[in-house]
Design a protein around this motif. Structure first.
Motif, PDB file in Angstrom:
ATOM      1  N   TRP A  94       0.847  -1.198   0.000  1.00  0.00           N
ATOM      2  CA  TRP A  94       0.000   0.000   0.000  1.00  0.00           C
ATOM      3  C   TRP A  94       0.879   1.242   0.000  1.00  0.00           C
ATOM      4  O   TRP A  94       1.814   1.352   0.799  1.00  0.00           O
ATOM      5  N   SER A 133      -7.627   3.859   5.784  1.00  0.00           N
ATOM      6  CA  SER A 133      -8.729   4.799   5.601  1.00  0.00           C
ATOM      7  C   SER A 133      -8.848   5.671   6.838  1.00  0.00           C
ATOM      8  O   SER A 133      -8.062   5.554   7.789  1.00  0.00           O
ATOM      9  N   PHE A 134      -9.866   6.547   6.842  1.00  0.00           N
ATOM     10  CA  PHE A 134     -10.094   7.409   8.010  1.00  0.00           C
ATOM     11  C   PHE A 134     -10.373   6.585   9.255  1.00  0.00           C
ATOM     12  O   PHE A 134     -10.188   7.063  10.380  1.00  0.00           O
ATOM     13  N   GLN A 135     -10.812   5.345   9.095  1.00  0.00           N
ATOM     14  CA  GLN A 135     -11.145   4.503  10.237  1.00  0.00           C
ATOM     15  C   GLN A 135      -9.909   4.107  11.043  1.00  0.00           C
ATOM     16  O   GLN A 135     -10.037   3.609  12.155  1.00  0.00           O
ATOM     17  N   TRP A 136      -8.735   4.323  10.477  1.00  0.00           N
ATOM     18  CA  TRP A 136      -7.512   4.046  11.229  1.00  0.00           C
ATOM     19  C   TRP A 136      -7.222   5.143  12.238  1.00  0.00           C
ATOM     20  O   TRP A 136      -6.387   4.955  13.123  1.00  0.00           O
ATOM     21  N   GLU A 161      -8.981  10.969   0.346  1.00  0.00           N
ATOM     22  CA  GLU A 161      -9.553   9.716  -0.125  1.00  0.00           C
ATOM     23  C   GLU A 161      -9.708   9.743  -1.646  1.00  0.00           C
ATOM     24  O   GLU A 161      -9.865  10.791  -2.254  1.00  0.00           O
ATOM     25  N   THR A 198      -6.840   2.241  -6.622  1.00  0.00           N
ATOM     26  CA  THR A 198      -7.189   3.315  -5.695  1.00  0.00           C
ATOM     27  C   THR A 198      -8.695   3.305  -5.492  1.00  0.00           C
ATOM     28  O   THR A 198      -9.455   3.470  -6.447  1.00  0.00           O
ATOM     29  N   ASP A 199      -9.123   3.107  -4.263  1.00  0.00           N
ATOM     30  CA  ASP A 199     -10.551   3.054  -3.950  1.00  0.00           C
ATOM     31  C   ASP A 199     -11.061   4.436  -3.552  1.00  0.00           C
ATOM     32  O   ASP A 199     -10.358   5.204  -2.907  1.00  0.00           O
ATOM     33  N   TYR A 200     -12.304   4.730  -3.916  1.00  0.00           N
ATOM     34  CA  TYR A 200     -12.927   6.028  -3.640  1.00  0.00           C
ATOM     35  C   TYR A 200     -12.968   6.349  -2.149  1.00  0.00           C
ATOM     36  O   TYR A 200     -12.936   7.513  -1.759  1.00  0.00           O
ATOM     37  N   ASP A 201     -13.041   5.318  -1.296  1.00  0.00           N
ATOM     38  CA  ASP A 201     -13.187   5.521   0.146  1.00  0.00           C
ATOM     39  C   ASP A 201     -11.912   5.260   0.946  1.00  0.00           C
ATOM     40  O   ASP A 201     -11.963   5.236   2.174  1.00  0.00           O
ATOM     41  N   LEU A 202     -10.793   5.075   0.274  1.00  0.00           N
ATOM     42  CA  LEU A 202      -9.553   4.770   0.982  1.00  0.00           C
ATOM     43  C   LEU A 202      -8.550   5.910   0.870  1.00  0.00           C
ATOM     44  O   LEU A 202      -8.594   6.718  -0.059  1.00  0.00           O
ATOM     45  N   CYS A 203      -7.642   5.948   1.829  1.00  0.00           N
ATOM     46  CA  CYS A 203      -6.604   6.981   1.878  1.00  0.00           C
ATOM     47  C   CYS A 203      -5.249   6.410   1.481  1.00  0.00           C
ATOM     48  O   CYS A 203      -4.202   6.941   1.878  1.00  0.00           O
TER      49      CYS A 203
END
Length: 251
Positions: A11, A98-101, A116, A192-197
């Motif tokens: 990543w 992602s922001f969840q981290w 993102e 690259t995913d739309y919701d990932l950083c």
């Protein structure tokens, strides 16, 4: 599309920056509410509903292509940020980067959060530089996902050299790097995913080693062990509209 089947993957974490001259105790949400109360900005109203009525939080998380914020801002790596908290990025996380981290709530205005949905300028230039040194970079395909284009009915794939990717990013706001790009020989694949950083790069072991050794790219190995991504053959065998759209993967 996130596919597996390559020798290795890593990543690339989207860049974030810090400006120590800005207050670290004021969040983006607090700053926005203060400007609204002062009349400097107006609340966002959609269909008669205010997005600034207190039910939503301005997090400071960006979406789409971004670049170095300018004077006063310095690169803040994910590892540096988590080290301040006594943590290691990605440890025991159930979701990709992602922001969840990160902690809940708004970010301080002193930090420019990794965006993102798109590689940032600094990471994209470094990644393209590494890929350009490989023969497969001369004939590549670029695929923008529907969420980045707003077109859910048509699939458009561009062709060119890997360095042509900067023409596809374009100018102005609301732009994204391609969701996927890969060479004609399928020796590597970028997702690259739309919701990932972060952006996942798959390929040979020596390519992944080169990415990890690059002084600009911040890389991290992360895989969810209980839900591996399907390989190309499995996806193509699905008798669905999505599988038919993946027919360009057939050799």
């Amino acid at each position: 599309m996130d596919l597996s089947g390559w020798e290795d993957s890593v990543w690339v974490l989207h860049s974030m920056y810090e400006n120590t001259s800005l207050p670290s105790h004021i969040s983006y949400d607090q700053a926005r509410r203060a400007t609204i109360e002062a009349g400097v900005e107006k609340p966002v109203i959609i269909n008669g509903f205010s997005l600034d009525d207190g039910s939503a939080v301005t997090t400071g998380v960006g979406l789409g292509f971004s670049d170095h914020p300018g004077e006063g801002w310095t690169r803040l790596t994910w590892h540096e940020y988590f080290a301040r908290l006594g943590q290691t990025p990605g440890r025991d996380e159930a979701f990709p980067p992602s922001f969840q981290w990160f902690s809940d709530g708004g970010w301080p205005v002193s930090i420019d959060f990794p965006a993102e949905g798109s590689l940032d300028g600094e990471s994209l230039r470094a990644l393209v530089s590494v890929l350009t040194n490989r023969a497969a970079a001369e004939h590549c395909y670029f695929y923008p996902a529907a969420l980045t284009t707003g077109d859910f009915d048509n699939v458009e794939i561009q062709e060119g050299r890997v360095s042509d990717i900067f023409k596809l990013v374009g100018e102005g706001v609301g732009r994204f790097s391609p969701s996927n790009f890969w060479p004609a020989d399928h020796s590597w694949f970028v997702y690259t995913d739309y919701d990932l950083c972060a952006t996942r790069v798959s390929g040979s072991a020596d390519l992944i080693d080169a990415l990890q050794a690059d002084p600009i790219l911040e890389t991290l190995r992360w895989d969810k062990p209980d839900q591996p991504t399907p390989d190309k053959a499995t996806v193509e065998a699905q008798p669905t509209r999505k599988a038919r759209r993946l027919s360009w993967w057939r050799r």
